[in-house]
Design a protein around this motif. Structure first.
Motif, mmCIF file in Angstrom:
data_model
loop_
_atom_site.group_PDB
_atom_site.id
_atom_site.type_symbol
_atom_site.label_atom_id
_atom_site.label_comp_id
_atom_site.label_asym_id
_atom_site.label_seq_id
_atom_site.Cartn_x
_atom_site.Cartn_y
_atom_site.Cartn_z
ATOM 1 N N THR A 550 18.390 -24.307 81.294
ATOM 2 C CA THR A 550 18.075 -23.788 79.961
ATOM 3 C C THR A 550 16.939 -24.545 79.294
ATOM 4 O O THR A 550 16.020 -23.933 78.738
ATOM 5 C CB THR A 550 19.334 -23.816 79.083
ATOM 6 N N PRO A 551 16.931 -25.903 79.294
ATOM 7 C CA PRO A 551 15.805 -26.609 78.666
ATOM 8 C C PRO A 551 14.462 -26.273 79.298
ATOM 9 O O PRO A 551 13.460 -26.118 78.594
ATOM 10 C CB PRO A 551 16.167 -28.089 78.869
ATOM 11 N N LEU A 552 14.432 -26.164 80.630
ATOM 12 C CA LEU A 552 13.168 -25.859 81.300
ATOM 13 C C LEU A 552 12.720 -24.442 81.003
ATOM 14 O O LEU A 552 11.519 -24.188 80.786
ATOM 15 C CB LEU A 552 13.326 -26.072 82.810
ATOM 16 N N ALA A 553 13.657 -23.497 80.966
ATOM 17 C CA ALA A 553 13.300 -22.117 80.630
ATOM 18 C C ALA A 553 12.739 -22.030 79.215
ATOM 19 O O ALA A 553 11.803 -21.266 78.949
ATOM 20 C CB ALA A 553 14.525 -21.215 80.768
ATOM 21 N N ALA A 590 15.880 -31.577 83.018
ATOM 22 C CA ALA A 590 15.474 -30.167 83.000
ATOM 23 C C ALA A 590 15.247 -29.707 84.433
ATOM 24 O O ALA A 590 14.115 -29.457 84.865
ATOM 25 C CB ALA A 590 14.201 -29.994 82.166
ATOM 26 N N PRO A 591 16.315 -29.587 85.214
ATOM 27 C CA PRO A 591 16.158 -29.259 86.636
ATOM 28 C C PRO A 591 15.876 -27.783 86.887
ATOM 29 O O PRO A 591 16.071 -26.931 86.018
ATOM 30 C CB PRO A 591 17.510 -29.661 87.232
ATOM 31 N N ALA A 592 15.438 -27.512 88.112
ATOM 32 C CA ALA A 592 15.294 -26.150 88.622
ATOM 33 C C ALA A 592 15.924 -26.126 90.006
ATOM 34 O O ALA A 592 15.807 -27.097 90.772
ATOM 35 C CB ALA A 592 13.824 -25.749 88.691
ATOM 36 N N TYR A 593 16.597 -25.029 90.334
ATOM 37 C CA TYR A 593 17.360 -24.966 91.575
ATOM 38 C C TYR A 593 16.838 -23.849 92.474
ATOM 39 O O TYR A 593 16.449 -22.777 92.009
ATOM 40 C CB TYR A 593 18.843 -24.712 91.289
ATOM 41 N N MET A 594 16.872 -24.119 93.780
ATOM 42 C CA MET A 594 16.589 -23.104 94.788
ATOM 43 C C MET A 594 17.550 -23.318 95.956
ATOM 44 O O MET A 594 18.075 -24.417 96.165
ATOM 45 C CB MET A 594 15.138 -23.190 95.292
ATOM 46 N N ASP A 595 17.756 -22.254 96.725
ATOM 47 C CA ASP A 595 18.511 -22.383 97.957
ATOM 48 C C ASP A 595 17.747 -23.315 98.895
ATOM 49 O O ASP A 595 16.522 -23.216 99.033
ATOM 50 C CB ASP A 595 18.684 -21.006 98.591
#
Length: 787
Positions: A550-553, A590-595
């Motif tokens: 949410t913070p990164l978005a 502020a992470p982002a995730y991927m497979d």
């Protein structure tokens, strides 16, 4: 002393309790302003002086391996003042105070003895000699946490080889004001350290003779930094550079700058709230006094005193209260500021910090207090001077209550006389009652907002370390390892489960909005570390697309379905466009995730990972630590329990500690407002209460009329205060939230209950004090009138 000045002294003594309560409110507002503005100035000047004295670089340019001759090409770039290259690497170390290895960053020292960029500040011992490859320098905070002193033998595993070094000194550095282990956001002196050694020794250990893997650049004033960064990247790209970045993107400086920005916002928004409350209280007290002394004002005017002299008399009363409160606030602000210095020097590794007293903050505090007093006084005086002296000396025309509510029918007919009197007073003076309700609700809102913030900090800890992260420890590796390593971990005795994770540095771009961060690659259907939505349900990572926190978005201003440009700063340095597949809840960073598989294919390096989350059997921790310690590829182990303790320490002793000061001040304001409302009501009802006593009413019955009114006002203020406090908590939570952590606003029944208890307790104490005042009052004096 003039007659008006003598009257002023008597008036101040008569309302001393109310005046003291208002002084406290003003003092709190001024103290917060002085403390916070002082720290803004102190931290800014200390940071700038520290950076300049030790020549912190303006640009950091990491690279895989570049030959030394490239340094001259970097120096020829327009706008570059100085270029220095160095070697850096991650390593692990074994200390006596820990069962497992600790992550370390190793940096090279220049060969020459001249001043250089990112110069260290020696705190103990001496610098290593270049001709002695076994000598090292340790970061002071790490050495202190493990009781390491110069002369200690220190074991470091560097590039897969275990070596012993002699610690010859400890140091501080401007690039490690705020620091944390790789992949973490929480600083912990005991779990991450820094080692400096001679460049020849480190080059031999890393097999980087005649090369460098990081360039430090200082720039000329006024140059276009973005243009210089582009040219640096062009020079270093052939050598595997993940991309250069400026000081503003350096984690240490970013977190310190955010703290300064947060203090600036708070110092400009919170103190005015306290001042508005003080203006409201001053208006109530001054207007009540002016109304009660209407005839005296007319008499004084008849004796020849001008409107200006009479107005000055009442303004002096308000100014005395305001200026005294501001003076107390100045003293309190200085004391609080100096008391908070150790917090900042511990949390941020600054070599010194002198609390700087800003004359502007003192002046603005005093001027704001004077403005508040003048506003409250003038507003109260606005009507009384419209009257001529003869008219002012006559009692005011009695109000017409003929059209008010009747108590002869229905439910009101069954009420006793004291209860009817309470209701009449409230209904016949609705604006006064509304003002009292709003005042008490405002104080309650401040208390409730701080209580909600307290619960929000607790929820942030619980969600981060018990809901999102359910592992026991995180094992980090010196470099990316093949997927078969995860099977080795799963086969170790004592480890019940292991999940791979990969961290890839990346620059997120959405139009003009950018953010330098990383992508976290998680295993399919992860159990130990999960991406969750706002309802705390696991998010299934898609085969295509990315899930943003949410913070990164919010920073990038994107939502589900929007396109996002990713500049990968690893491997082949690809630029790819992807789609936002989901928004995840995150309270830490502020992470982002991927497979994980999709991320590997995206960057052209499949089936590799950089760390692993593990869970262990009870009682097997020591065995697991011993086995992992013998694995050369392991850079360090981070325990979730220790990370949680470090997070709590940050919140309670670091940046989050300011909430406790604001909470205490909010409670003090709540009591001050309730007490002033009760005392004003008592002064306005003094004649009526005395009349009741003459008519035969008991002390308790007379007090019931006054305290019943206070009780009704408090009851009406409670729901309004709950509503206002909930809204205010969102604003305060936003002010406390940073890139390090986000404070959620949660529905906290305990916070609502405690805030109600605070108001009820304040009302109870105020009622008790007022009742004592009623018992000791002189009935004869209260009944005297000049009619």
């Amino acid at each position: 002393m003039t007659p008006l000045h003598a009257k002023l002294m008597r008036d101040l003594w008569r309302i001393k309790a109310q005046a003291a309560a208002i002084m406290v409110v003003i003092a709190i507002g001024v103290a917060l302003q002085i403390m916070m503005s002082g720290f803004v100035s102190s931290l800014t000047l200390t940071r700038d002086a520290y950076y300049e004295r030790h020549q912190l670089a303006d640009v950091f340019a990491p690279v895989v391996r570049a030959p030394n001759y490239v340094e001259s090409r970097l120096a020829d770039i327009p706008g570059v003042r100085t270029v220095e290259t160095r070697l850096t690497s991650m390593a692990s170390a074994k200390v006596a105070t820990r069962e497992f290895s600790i992550s370390m960053q190793v940096l090279s020292l220049p060969l020459h003895g001249r001043r250089h960029l990112n110069e260290v500040r020696l705190t103990q011992g001496r610098l290593p000699y270049a001709q002695r490859p076994d000598e090292i320098l340790l970061l002071e905070s790490f050495a202190t946490a493990h009781n390491i002193v110069p002369g200690t033998r220190f074991e470091v595993t560097l590039n897969g080889v275990r070596r012993w070094y002699n610690v010859v000194g400890t140091a501080q550095s401007p690039e490690f004001i705020y620091f944390a282990a790789p992949g973490e956001f929480i600083p912990d002196d005991a779990r991450f350290g820094v080692v400096w050694m001679g460049r020849p020794a480190l080059a031999a250990a890393l097999d980087l003779e005649g090369a460098f893997n990081e360039a430090l650049v200082s720039l000329l004033r006024g140059v276009n930094k973005a243009a210089v960064l582009d040219q640096i990247d062009q020079v270093l790209d052939p050598f595997g550079a993940p991309g250069s970045y400026g000081l503003e993107d350096f984690p240490s400086d970013r977190f310190l700058s955010e703290e300064i920005s947060g203090l600036e916002v708070t110092s400009s928004t919170v103190p005015p709230v306290f001042m508005l409350v003080a203006a409201f209280l001053l208006y109530i007290v001054t207007s009540r006094m002016i109304t009660a002394e209407r005839e005296e004002i007319g008499l004084v005017r008849a004796f020849g005193y001008s409107k200006r002299e009479v107005a000055s008399h009442y303004l002096e009363l308000a100014l005395f209260i305001a200026v005294t409160g501001a003076a107390l606030g100045c003293l309190l602000g200085v004391l609080l500021g100096r008391a908070m210095v150790p917090v900042y020097t511990t949390y941020y590794k600054l070599p010194f910090l002198l609390f700087r007293l800003e004359f502007a903050s003192f002046a603005s505090g005093m001027l704001l207090s004077i403005a508040v007093a003048t506003l409250g006084g003038v507003w109260a005086l606005r009507g009384i001077f419209r009257l001529t002296p003869a008219e002012a000396m006559r009692p005011p025309t009695p109000p017409d209550f003929s059209h008010s509510i009747s108590f002869k029918k229905g439910l009101f007919a069954r009420l006793d006389q004291p209860t009817r009197m309470v209701l009449r007073r409230l209904m016949r003076q609705p604006w006064r009652m509304l003002g009292a309700v709003i005042g008490i609700a405002s104080g309650m809102a401040l208390s409730l907002a701080m209580l909600i913030i307290y619960d929000g900090f607790d929820v942030a800890i619980d969600r981060t370390f018990n809901v999102v992260d359910r592992s026991d420890a995180t094992v980090s590796f010196v470099q990316n390892v093949p997927m078969r390593t995860i099977y080795d971990l799963q086969g170790m005795e004592g480890i019940t489960q292991a999940e791979p994770v990969r961290f890839v540095p990346v620059v997120f771009r959405n139009g003009l909005r950018t953010y330098k961060g990383s992508i976290t690659g998680l295993a399919p259907a992860p159990v130990l570390h999960r991406a969750l939505d706002k309802d705390l349900r696991p998010i299934s990572l898609p085969e295509r697309g990315i899930v943003l926190s949410t913070p990164l978005a919010d920073v990038l201003d994107v939502g589900v379905g929007d396109s996002l440009l990713l500049e990968i700063r690893e491997g082949r340095q690809l630029k790819v466009t992807t789609q936002v597949a989901g928004i995840a809840e995150s309270l830490l960073g502020a992470p982002a995730y991927m497979d994980l598989d999709a991320l590997g294919r995206q960057i052209g390096e499949p089936d590799r990972f950089s760390a692993a989350y593990i869970s262990m059997r009870d009682g097997w921790q020591s065995k697991v630590y011993a086995d992992l310690k013998d694995m050369p590829a392991v850079a360090g182990i981070s325990l979730r329990s220790e990370s949680e303790e470090a997070f709590k320490k940050v919140m309670d002793e670091g940046a989050g500690s300011a909430r406790f000061i604001m909470g205490v001040m909010a409670f003090a304001i709540t009591f001050g407002i309730v007490y002033n409302v009760a005392r004003v009501a008592q002064d306005e009802s003094a004649r009526d209460l005395a009349s009741l006593r003459v008519l035969g009413f008991k002390h308790s019955e007379a007090a019931f009329v006054l305290l019943g009114e206070l009780a009704v006002v408090v009851l009406l203020a409670l729901p309004l205060g709950l509503w206002m406090g909930t809204g205010l908590s969102h604003l305060i939570a936003q002010g406390f939230s940073t890139d390090l952590y986000q404070v959620p606003v949660v529905f906290a029944p305990k916070a609502y209950g405690n805030s109600i208890s605070v108001v009820v307790l304040a009302a109870g104490i105020s009622g008790w004090l007022v009742q004592r005042k009623i018992r000791s009052s002189d009935i004869t004096l209260a009944l005297k009138t000049r009619e």
